[in-house]
Each structure stands twice: as structure tokens, then as C-alpha cells.
Design a protein around this motif. Structure first.
Motif, short mmCIF file in Angstrom:
data_model
loop_
_atom_site.label_atom_id
_atom_site.label_comp_id
_atom_site.label_asym_id
_atom_site.label_seq_id
_atom_site.Cartn_x
_atom_site.Cartn_y
_atom_site.Cartn_z
N LEU A 197 0.84 -1.20 0.00
CA LEU A 197 0.00 0.00 0.00
C LEU A 197 0.87 1.25 0.00
N GLN A 198 0.45 2.25 -0.77
CA GLN A 198 1.15 3.54 -0.75
C GLN A 198 1.03 4.16 0.64
N ALA A 199 2.08 4.83 1.07
CA ALA A 199 2.10 5.43 2.41
C ALA A 199 1.02 6.50 2.55
N GLY A 200 0.36 6.49 3.69
CA GLY A 200 -0.54 7.58 4.06
C GLY A 200 -1.90 7.60 3.43
N VAL A 201 -2.26 6.55 2.68
CA VAL A 201 -3.55 6.60 1.98
C VAL A 201 -4.73 6.23 2.89
N GLY A 202 -4.48 5.55 4.00
CA GLY A 202 -5.58 5.08 4.84
C GLY A 202 -6.49 6.18 5.35
N PRO A 203 -5.97 7.19 6.05
CA PRO A 203 -6.86 8.21 6.61
C PRO A 203 -7.72 8.96 5.59
N PRO A 204 -7.16 9.44 4.46
CA PRO A 204 -8.07 10.13 3.53
C PRO A 204 -9.06 9.20 2.86
N LEU A 205 -8.68 7.94 2.61
CA LEU A 205 -9.66 6.99 2.07
C LEU A 205 -10.79 6.76 3.06
N ARG A 206 -10.45 6.60 4.32
CA ARG A 206 -11.49 6.39 5.32
C ARG A 206 -12.42 7.61 5.42
N ALA A 207 -11.83 8.81 5.37
CA ALA A 207 -12.65 10.03 5.44
C ALA A 207 -13.61 10.11 4.26
N LEU A 208 -13.13 9.79 3.07
CA LEU A 208 -13.99 9.83 1.89
C LEU A 208 -15.07 8.76 1.96
N GLN A 209 -14.71 7.58 2.43
CA GLN A 209 -15.69 6.52 2.59
C GLN A 209 -16.77 6.93 3.58
N LEU A 234 -4.15 13.59 -10.85
CA LEU A 234 -2.93 12.95 -11.31
C LEU A 234 -1.94 12.85 -10.16
N VAL A 235 -1.39 11.64 -9.98
CA VAL A 235 -0.35 11.40 -8.98
C VAL A 235 0.93 11.09 -9.74
N ALA A 236 1.92 11.97 -9.62
CA ALA A 236 3.16 11.78 -10.36
C ALA A 236 4.23 12.69 -9.76
N PRO A 237 5.50 12.31 -9.90
CA PRO A 237 6.56 13.17 -9.36
C PRO A 237 6.56 14.57 -9.95
N GLN A 238 6.10 14.68 -11.19
CA GLN A 238 5.99 15.99 -11.83
C GLN A 238 4.84 15.93 -12.83
N PRO A 239 4.27 17.08 -13.19
CA PRO A 239 3.17 17.07 -14.16
C PRO A 239 3.58 16.40 -15.46
N LEU A 240 2.59 15.77 -16.11
CA LEU A 240 2.86 15.10 -17.38
C LEU A 240 2.50 16.04 -18.53
N THR A 288 -0.16 9.87 -3.76
CA THR A 288 -1.58 9.51 -3.68
C THR A 288 -2.20 10.05 -2.40
N ALA A 289 -1.47 9.96 -1.28
CA ALA A 289 -2.01 10.48 -0.02
C ALA A 289 -2.33 11.96 -0.13
N GLU A 290 -1.44 12.72 -0.78
CA GLU A 290 -1.69 14.15 -0.95
C GLU A 290 -2.89 14.40 -1.85
N ALA A 291 -3.04 13.62 -2.91
CA ALA A 291 -4.17 13.78 -3.82
C ALA A 291 -5.48 13.47 -3.11
N LEU A 292 -5.52 12.37 -2.38
CA LEU A 292 -6.75 12.00 -1.67
C LEU A 292 -7.09 13.01 -0.58
N ALA A 349 -6.37 16.17 -0.69
CA ALA A 349 -6.90 17.36 -1.39
C ALA A 349 -8.34 17.14 -1.82
N ILE A 350 -8.65 15.96 -2.30
CA ILE A 350 -10.03 15.65 -2.69
C ILE A 350 -10.95 15.71 -1.48
N ALA A 351 -10.50 15.11 -0.37
CA ALA A 351 -11.32 15.14 0.85
C ALA A 351 -11.56 16.58 1.31
N ALA A 352 -10.53 17.43 1.21
CA ALA A 352 -10.70 18.82 1.63
C ALA A 352 -11.72 19.55 0.76
N ARG A 353 -11.78 19.19 -0.52
CA ARG A 353 -12.76 19.82 -1.42
C ARG A 353 -14.18 19.30 -1.18
#
Length: 197
Positions: A42-54, A164-170, A182-186, A188-192
Motif C-alpha cells: 500500500l502507498q504510504a498515508g492513503v488510509g486516513p483520507p480513504l477512510r474520510a472519503l468513505q 494525477l499522482v506523479a513526481p511531476q506534471p505530465l 496519492t495520499a496528498e491527492a486523496l 486534497a479531494i477530501a478537503a474539497r
């Protein structure tokens, strides 16, 4: 091939949103054609924002291209143990997946019945459409989260917002939002999406 679960959050005619997640490189760490349960980390840090969105009513749905099946690198018997492993990794975070959808196709594969052009392989939106229908979810209020141009294009074609989750924009890829992890993206989505308490 998919393993949808019944969604207990359906309410009358109200269609609720989903977060669609690419698997390899997004929900889990990147691996080259992972085929064993222990390949999934699992990617680091994804649990809390996934749980919040769920908890906020979002379905959590994995949509993953698995061309290793068409390429003959592993067979369909390898898939259920990997899906079980993914659910086990999320369980300690009190996160459950509402569905896991995969595309086994690739037109350049070596397994004849899987070596076809299909409507499910991202960037085609077939898996998102199928999941939205199965789970009665509103694509226009949903998100597609992934690490490739194909993930973002699939979201655009399905009518979702995209992260988009990536080291730099594509180059040439225009997601709704971009984050390095991914944790940062999730988050940010939860905050919105989740009103302040």
C-alpha cells in the motif's frame, strides 16, 4: 473481469459519488507486472483520507489495467488472491473497497481470447461506466485518481473529475488537480468534498 460488491449506501434516486483508483503506482507501490499477493504494498498515508472519503459517502473502487493476463505473464487464478491481499491491506485502516474492476485485455498479447481491442482498457472509460452502473454512482460528482495519462483520459471520457499522482506534471495532461503522492491527492479531494465539521 470484476469483483463488485453490493453498495449499502444506495438511497432512493440519489446517486452518490465514487473515487475510482488505479491500482499499481497509485493505490499500491509501482511494481513491474505484479502477480503475487506479496507484490502489493500500500502507498504510504492513503488510509486516513480513504477512510474520510468513505465515511462521507464515496464508494471506493479500484479500476486497473492488467495486461499481464493477455501477455501470459500470469493467469486468472492469480487474480483473486491479489484482490484479497488488497482488501487485507486496507482493513487495518477501516477502509473497504466497494468494487475491484480489471481489464485483462491488450491487443498485443499472446493469449488469443484476451488479445483484443476492448472498451474497458484505460484510457477507455468502460470500467468506470460499469462500476457506476453497478453501484448506482454519479460520475459527474466522482473522481478518477491515477498516475498515468491513460488514467486521466479515462476519467475525462467518463465525465469525472481527475487527480494525477506523479513526481511531476505530465506534458499534455490536464487533470483537475495534481499532487506528487496519492495520499496528498486523496487529502486534497477530501478537503474539497467534505464540509468542515
Amino acid at each position: 473481469m470484476n469483483l463488485p460488491r453490493n453498495d449499502p449506501a444506495r438511497t432512493g434516486t440519489l446517486r452518490r459519488p465514487a473515487v475510482f483508483l488505479d491500482r499499481d503506482g497509485t493505490l499500491t507501490e509501482p511494481r513491474h507486472y505484479p502477480s503475487r499477493p506479496e507484490d502489493l504494498v500500500l502507498q504510504a498515508g492513503v488510509g486516513p483520507p480513504l477512510r474520510a472519503l468513505q465515511q462521507a459517502g464515496f464508494a471506493l473502487v479500484v479500476v486497473t489495467n492488467q495486461s499481464g493476463l493477455a501477455r501470459g505473464l500470469f493467469d486468472e487464478a492469480a487474480v483473486p488472491p491479489m484482490h484479497r491481499r488488497l482488501r487485507e491491506l486496507l482493513a487495518p485502516h477501516r477502509v473497504r473497497l466497494d468494487g475491484i474492476y480489471l481489464c485483462p485485455h491488450h491487443p498485443g498479447g499472446v493469449v488469443p481470447r484476451l488479445s483484443v481491442v476492448c472498451s474497458c482498457r484505460k484510457p477507455a472509460p468502460g470500467m468506470l461506466h460499469q462500476a457506476a452502473g453497478d453501484l448506482d454512482r454519479d460520475l459527474s460528482s466522482s473522481w478518477m485518481v491515477g498516475d498515468s495519462a491513460g488514467d486521466i483520459e479515462a476519467g475525462h471520457r467518463a465525465g469525472t473529475r481527475t487527480a494525477l499522482v506523479a513526481p511531476q506534471p505530465l506534458p499534455g495532461v490536464a487533470p483537475t488537480l495534481y499532487r506528487a503522492t496519492t495520499a496528498e491527492a486523496l487529502t486534497a479531494i477530501a478537503a474539497r468534498e467534505i464540509p468542515p465539521a
